[in-house]
Design an enzyme around this catalytic site. Structure first.
Site, PDB file in Angstrom:
ATOM      1  N   ASP A  80       3.626   1.000  -8.563  1.00  0.00           N
ATOM      2  CA  ASP A  80       2.830  -0.010  -7.855  1.00  0.00           C
ATOM      3  C   ASP A  80       2.174  -1.025  -8.777  1.00  0.00           C
ATOM      4  O   ASP A  80       1.627  -2.030  -8.296  1.00  0.00           O
ATOM      5  CB  ASP A  80       1.734   0.670  -7.018  1.00  0.00           C
ATOM      6  CG  ASP A  80       2.266   1.287  -5.740  1.00  0.00           C
ATOM      7  OD1 ASP A  80       3.345   0.867  -5.284  1.00  0.00           O
ATOM      8  OD2 ASP A  80       1.597   2.185  -5.207  1.00  0.00           O
TER       9      ASP A  80
ATOM     10  N   LYS B 222      -3.720  -2.451  -2.142  1.00  0.00           N
ATOM     11  CA  LYS B 222      -2.337  -2.772  -1.799  1.00  0.00           C
ATOM     12  C   LYS B 222      -1.935  -1.957  -0.576  1.00  0.00           C
ATOM     13  O   LYS B 222      -2.123  -0.744  -0.540  1.00  0.00           O
ATOM     14  CB  LYS B 222      -1.427  -2.459  -2.999  1.00  0.00           C
ATOM     15  CG  LYS B 222       0.054  -2.734  -2.819  1.00  0.00           C
ATOM     16  CD  LYS B 222       0.837  -1.525  -2.278  1.00  0.00           C
ATOM     17  CE  LYS B 222       0.546  -0.258  -3.014  1.00  0.00           C
ATOM     18  NZ  LYS B 222       1.117   0.949  -2.297  1.00  0.00           N
TER      19      LYS B 222
END
EC number: 2.7.1.148
Length: 304
Positions: free
Chosen positions: A145, A14
């Site tokens: 996250d 990510k």
């Protein structure tokens, strides 16, 4: 119940294309505004079994030194979903031997541990035929996250990471990731952020519905920043060297740090240009042993 011969899921890196800290809750969690995208670079989770108990083994280039204990996010995710799904499905949730192939640098600002936890949730939900809607409440408790890593689609993150909105449609841009092999402590970066003055008022970042080119995307991203980049630099000066190296490469449109570091990225006009840039960088810095990856954005969602 469904089983495949080798049940596995990918956990894609990510990348925070920008990261603004917009506030802080009474419980100490920071509020953010960020655009998260995903790269082709990925860890992999594999299931073996069923087994008597949930267990984890770790291998891969970055597996050394990681503990496969109860605090590992993969096992925490597996056991949390097992408890939730077991209640929903009358306990019909087998245990498995989980295997983590760790290909992404650790403590590097690209959500590796969070992506691993999210991939574990997706994979076990598939094996247990669990309702996907139960994944997000679990993900929120595992880390900021983890929710965005469930779908692995570009998204705008707000709140403490749990508020997700569609991202602009991305161009066929090139992406270069570089990590200097130095782990960065996220709590220490936030402490340095607070010591440097902390949150500043700014208008909400404007994002269009789509970018037609990498150049357009880079131009808009240049009006944003990563608020953690300067404090991370104060803790890990080599980040500055990495950023300068990326920025000096041919056709680089933007060089910036992701998350709390130390991984940095470069945006290029197309994937081939990014791959060429990675080759140049690796030739220039061969003795440093930096980890690099280059290609395009990962667009396909939560593929397993």
């Amino acid at each position: 119940m469904t089983f495949s011969d080798t049940p596995q899921a990918t956990a894609h890196a990510k990348i925070n294309l920008f990261l603004h800290i917009t506030g802080r809750r009474d419980d100490g969690y920071h509020l953010l505004d960020s655009l998260a995208v995903f790269a082709g670079a990925a860890d992999r989770i594999t299931l073996e079994g069923p087994a008597d108990t949930m267990s984890l083994t770790i291998d891969g280039p970055f597996g050394r030194g990681l503990e496969a204990d109860s605090q590992n996010l993969v096992l925490r995710a597996a056991r949390a979903l097992q408890a939730k799904a077991g209640t929903a499905f009358n306990g019909l949730t087998e245990s498995f031997r989980l295997k983590l192939e760790k290909n992404l640098p650790v403590s590097s600002g690209i959500g590796g541990g969070s992506a691993d936890a999210a991939a574990t949730l997706r994979l076990l939900a598939r094996e247990w035929d669990a309702d996907q809607t139960i994944l997000f409440p679990i993900a929120e408790k595992l880390g900021a996250d983890v929710p965005v890593c469930i779908a692995q689609r570009p998204a705008r993150m707000q709140g403490i990471g749990e508020i997700l909105a569609p991202a602009p449609i991305l161009p066929d841009a090139g992406l270069l990731l570089v990590n200097p092999g130095v782990g960065v402590s996220t709590p220490e970066v936030f402490q340095a952020f607070a010591a440097s003055g902390g949150i500043t008022e700014r208008p909400e970042a404007f994002l269009p519905t789509r970018w037609n080119s990498a150049q357009d995307m880079a131009a808009d991203l240049n009006t944003t920043t990563n608020d953690l980049q300067a404090p991370a630099l104060s803790q890990c000066p080599v980040i500055g060297t990495v950023l300068a190296s990326i920025g000096s490469l041919p056709d680089c449109l933007l060089a910036r740090m992701s998350g709390s570091g130390a991984t940095c990225f470069g945006i290029f006009p197309d994937p081939d240009t990014a791959i060429t840039a990675a080759r140049i960088l690796n030739e220039q810095n061969a003795r440093l042993g930096w980890w690099t990856w280059a290609g395009g954005f990962h667009h396909t969602g939560s593929s397993t």
